[in-house]
Design a protein around this motif. Structure first.
Motif, PDB file in Angstrom:
ATOM      1  N   PRO A 239      15.563  47.125 175.862  1.00  0.00           N
ATOM      2  CA  PRO A 239      15.130  47.110 177.267  1.00  0.00           C
ATOM      3  C   PRO A 239      15.648  46.015 178.009  1.00  0.00           C
ATOM      4  CG  PRO A 239      13.297  46.935 175.466  1.00  0.00           C
ATOM      5  CD  PRO A 239      14.412  46.874 174.724  1.00  0.00           C
TER       6      PRO A 239
ATOM      7  N   ARG B  70      18.389  47.466 179.954  1.00  0.00           N
ATOM      8  CA  ARG B  70      17.915  48.196 181.343  1.00  0.00           C
ATOM      9  C   ARG B  70      17.633  47.301 182.316  1.00  0.00           C
ATOM     10  NH1 ARG B  70      12.981  48.241 182.665  1.00  0.00           N
ATOM     11  NH2 ARG B  70      12.119  47.926 180.855  1.00  0.00           N
TER      12      ARG B  70
ATOM     13  N   ALA C 237      16.851  52.817 176.857  1.00  0.00           N
ATOM     14  CA  ALA C 237      15.948  52.008 177.158  1.00  0.00           C
ATOM     15  C   ALA C 237      14.813  51.594 176.193  1.00  0.00           C
ATOM     16  CB  ALA C 237      15.201  53.175 178.184  1.00  0.00           C
ATOM     17  N   ARG C 238      14.715  52.275 175.113  1.00  0.00           N
ATOM     18  CA  ARG C 238      14.098  52.032 173.998  1.00  0.00           C
ATOM     19  C   ARG C 238      14.731  51.034 173.358  1.00  0.00           C
ATOM     20  NH1 ARG C 238      12.752  57.126 174.929  1.00  0.00           N
ATOM     21  NH2 ARG C 238      14.258  57.800 173.464  1.00  0.00           N
TER      22      ARG C 238
END
Lengths: 191, 191
Positions: free
Chosen positions: A80, A83, A76-77
């Motif tokens: 993004p 995601r 997710a980091r």
């Protein structure tokens, strides 16, 4: 959260019941890049949700693990954008569960559309399907893995989408490629 | 052997020079499913050859191993349709080698076309590119891996193909999906 979809289409990628090379009904294994590629295409073309269908508990756990990595884990980091795509994924045991899930969320049962290499009276063209998607009805596009959806399964669908024709006698696109081409034919902006 | 192509298009998948997430120039790793998916799309849409470009010797060996498995190894018997696709693959060190290879085989240098998310005076639409492909000129469509082709590399191309627009503000297709959509827009038979 702002809604990300712009269409009335859902997609389901089915791992059971599909046929193997010899026509026998099997449950196929989930492929990591199917999840990534089809969710990215679904997000690009405004699909409402991407259902991954398998009754096998180890396969469901695998999908959950992959999705969580990109939704809440290090992925997710790292990325993004990934995601935003993978959050479209829901895991279900069966197509009946998918249809019930859509009904719970919207109040409506979606019409089902399968893809096939053959022709039948239920066949619809890409143009026709594109028009049908404009009238407010919800549709669920069902894609098979392995060597394709089982015949009984196909027989129960409301519509059969015409096969994708290239410009040779070869017609063996990967399901990841077929999903992208179908969505582009239905919703892509050509310029 | 009957010729399998029906177009004047070549494809190159470039692993160097491409940029990483931070804009630094790197050589990316070859992805097995890129070879499978893009060669199947290339074969379906009548592309002349699919060049895999990497200067790294271990990566070239990996590509050779995969291709040979399906051309001459167990894969050839297991799935002959896969052979018909993967035999389009040639491995080259650089884009210069690709262009020289086309010239050796045909007597002509291909015009180069890159894909990009941006716009420039060299941009052409899908419609225009489809028309250009009808006049007998050879074209080489160059696809980048990683976070895309390096800027210098892009600047040297003859043409820049317009970005693929879906119908949302998200535009992050996998290179495998983008290749299929581009070929379908150029050559697909919609019905």
């Amino acid at each position: 959260m702002k809604k990300s979809y712009t269409t009335n289409l859902y997609i389901a990628l089915v791992h059971y019941p599909v046929v193997n090379k010899n026509g026998k009904i099997i449950a196929s294994a989930v492929t990591n890049l199917d999840l990534h590629d089809i969710s990215r295409s679904a997000r690009t073309y405004g699909v409402r949700a991407f259902y991954v269908v398998t009754p096998l508990s180890d396969q469901k756990e695998l999908v959950e693990k992959i999705v969580l990595h990109w939704l809440e884990g290090p992925g997710a980091r790292y990325n993004p954008k990934r995601r935003e795509a993978l959050e479209l994924i829901s895991i279900k045991d069966s197509l009946d569960e998918v249809i019930e899930h859509v009904r719970e969320n919207t109040g409506d049962f979606p019409k089902t559309v399968v893809t096939s290499a053959g022709h039948s009276p239920r066949n619809i063209s890409f143009k026709r399907f594109g028009e049908m998607l404009q009238d407010g009805t919800l549709y669920l596009l069902i894609l098979g893995t392995g060597w394709g959806l089982s015949e009984n399964f196909m027989a129960e669908a409301d519509y059969v989408l015409n096969p994708i024709l290239g410009n040779t006698d070869y017609n063996h696109l990967a399901v990841r490629s077929a999903a992208a081409v179908i969505l582009d034919r239905l919703f892509g902006k050509r310029e």
